[in-house]
Design a protein around this motif. Sequence first.
Motif, PDB file in Angstrom:
ATOM      1  N   ALA A 299     110.733  69.895  75.987  1.00  0.00           N
ATOM      2  CA  ALA A 299     110.586  71.520  75.677  1.00  0.00           C
ATOM      3  C   ALA A 299     111.475  71.814  74.478  1.00  0.00           C
ATOM      4  CB  ALA A 299     111.774  71.955  76.959  1.00  0.00           C
ATOM      5  N   ASP A 300     112.503  71.228  74.015  1.00  0.00           N
ATOM      6  CA  ASP A 300     113.358  71.612  72.651  1.00  0.00           C
ATOM      7  C   ASP A 300     112.788  70.929  71.412  1.00  0.00           C
ATOM      8  OD1 ASP A 300     114.574  69.456  73.869  1.00  0.00           O
ATOM      9  OD2 ASP A 300     116.652  70.128  73.411  1.00  0.00           O
ATOM     10  N   GLY A 301     111.719  69.853  71.435  1.00  0.00           N
ATOM     11  CA  GLY A 301     111.239  68.995  70.482  1.00  0.00           C
ATOM     12  C   GLY A 301     111.053  67.828  71.064  1.00  0.00           C
ATOM     13  N   TYR A 302     111.584  66.515  70.713  1.00  0.00           N
ATOM     14  CA  TYR A 302     111.197  65.385  71.201  1.00  0.00           C
ATOM     15  C   TYR A 302     112.426  64.332  71.485  1.00  0.00           C
ATOM     16  CZ  TYR A 302     106.947  66.610  68.469  1.00  0.00           C
ATOM     17  OH  TYR A 302     105.933  67.363  68.134  1.00  0.00           O
ATOM     18  N   ARG A 303     112.256  63.273  72.038  1.00  0.00           N
ATOM     19  CA  ARG A 303     113.316  62.451  72.416  1.00  0.00           C
ATOM     20  C   ARG A 303     112.585  61.110  71.629  1.00  0.00           C
ATOM     21  NH1 ARG A 303     115.774  66.145  73.063  1.00  0.00           N
ATOM     22  NH2 ARG A 303     117.295  66.703  74.816  1.00  0.00           N
TER      23      ARG A 303
ATOM     24  N   ASP B 289     124.376  60.260  61.462  1.00  0.00           N
ATOM     25  CA  ASP B 289     125.309  60.670  62.828  1.00  0.00           C
ATOM     26  C   ASP B 289     124.981  61.232  64.007  1.00  0.00           C
ATOM     27  OD1 ASP B 289     124.581  63.045  61.399  1.00  0.00           O
ATOM     28  OD2 ASP B 289     126.581  63.985  61.024  1.00  0.00           O
ATOM     29  N   THR B 290     123.535  61.000  63.933  1.00  0.00           N
ATOM     30  CA  THR B 290     122.607  61.479  65.211  1.00  0.00           C
ATOM     31  C   THR B 290     123.074  60.858  66.490  1.00  0.00           C
ATOM     32  OG1 THR B 290     120.577  61.899  63.579  1.00  0.00           O
ATOM     33  CG2 THR B 290     120.197  62.043  66.167  1.00  0.00           C
TER      34      THR B 290
ATOM     35  N   LEU C 214     117.121  59.577  71.372  1.00  0.00           N
ATOM     36  CA  LEU C 214     117.600  60.523  70.359  1.00  0.00           C
ATOM     37  C   LEU C 214     117.127  61.818  70.353  1.00  0.00           C
ATOM     38  CD1 LEU C 214     118.605  58.016  68.897  1.00  0.00           C
ATOM     39  CD2 LEU C 214     117.896  59.013  66.746  1.00  0.00           C
ATOM     40  N   ALA C 215     117.854  63.070  70.597  1.00  0.00           N
ATOM     41  CA  ALA C 215     116.961  64.284  70.248  1.00  0.00           C
ATOM     42  C   ALA C 215     116.696  64.541  68.843  1.00  0.00           C
ATOM     43  CB  ALA C 215     118.068  65.499  70.777  1.00  0.00           C
ATOM     44  N   ILE C 216     115.174  64.892  68.594  1.00  0.00           N
ATOM     45  CA  ILE C 216     114.597  65.132  67.478  1.00  0.00           C
ATOM     46  C   ILE C 216     114.050  66.402  67.559  1.00  0.00           C
ATOM     47  CG2 ILE C 216     112.751  64.339  65.882  1.00  0.00           C
ATOM     48  CD1 ILE C 216     115.067  62.243  66.206  1.00  0.00           C
ATOM     49  N   PRO C 217     114.633  67.490  66.790  1.00  0.00           N
ATOM     50  CA  PRO C 217     113.885  68.873  66.716  1.00  0.00           C
ATOM     51  C   PRO C 217     112.795  68.867  66.144  1.00  0.00           C
ATOM     52  CG  PRO C 217     116.280  68.627  66.050  1.00  0.00           C
ATOM     53  CD  PRO C 217     116.138  67.307  66.141  1.00  0.00           C
TER      54      PRO C 217
END
Length: 380
Positions: free
Chosen positions: A142-146, A185-186, A213-216
């Motif tokens: 929903a907020d981008g990618y993983r 630092d992600t 990893l959260a990827i916007p």
Amino acid sequence: MKLSWTPQQHELLVKYREIGAELATARKTAAPGFDHYGWQRLCDAGLWQLVIPASHGGLGEDWWGFTAALEGLASSIRTPELLLSVIAQAGMVRALMLYGSDEQKDRYLTAILNGALSATGIAEPGTGTDVRSIHSLLTPVADGYRLNGSKFNIAHAPVADFMLIVTKLDTDAKANIALVMIDKDTPGLTRGEPDDKLGNKHLPTGPLHFDNLAIPASQVLGQPGRGLQQLIKIISLGRLYYGLVAANLPTPFLTEAMQYAAQRQSFNSAIDNHQYVQKRLVDLAMGMERNRWMVYAALDQLLNDHPQALMSCSIAKLGAAQDFINSAISLLKLYGSLGYHEGDIANLVKDALGFASVGGTEEMHQKNIFNQLLRLTQAA
């Protein structure tokens, strides 16, 4: 196609040739690991300003000026590690200029001008650089990618400030490659131990691991799904620059070998009187010259979107790498037991062998050249 340097480009070549000699002297006492001093020296000298436009703090996109600088540096620095780092960073600049958003350009080009170091993650265990077969998975949320997966043998992985990662979209679409930017630092990014390589000890390589990893969406470079086409245009510049480095690194070694052959006595004469010694030296010089001109042709084609550009970039890399390896081994044979002792010649052989795989293996480039031949033949 350019057949000679302009006065300004020649000044850059001379300037960076002097810097290369300076860095070669400084590194004689340096411990293995990334050459932070050399990297900052190049940044302070304005190397990256040459290819970053004035709108982002540079002097303009002058790839020919940059090429002159890289040639000067390669002709005097004696070891390839810092040059390979420069090539990798040049690819990052090209990636951002071709496909970066305004926000990405502002952020990362500024960082490069300030000395930040980047990495590009393509290869994976089991698939190498076969992009279509990679497993690093980018899943839309929903907020981008993983992002989940791993990369290995990545230049600068242990020390990079930010990275461009090649991923596969979690989709049934055939166009499923995406490029993403991540910072050191992600959360979810871990770096493995540095690789223990035969040569190129001042170029740290290693693995990267991505755990959810959260990827916007703003960190995707270019168009999701078009990553393979984008990547080809990005890495083609690096391929020809590997050729330029391989063509010019032997320069000081050839000069020294000529002097050695004139002084070394065998069978009551200097060995440079023997035809087999002359052949070694002539072959080395011929390889350097033909590969240098192949690089110039490839760069001209790439910058002008010539249909043969992709093939020429692989030819430039492959031919120069093969000649570099053969020349290094030939120099070892010329010096005999002296060449086999630990020292400049032995190190040159170990470093040169890395060019069999850096920037793609011989087999990969041969396949690319053949595929390009097929494409050009079918288009004729």
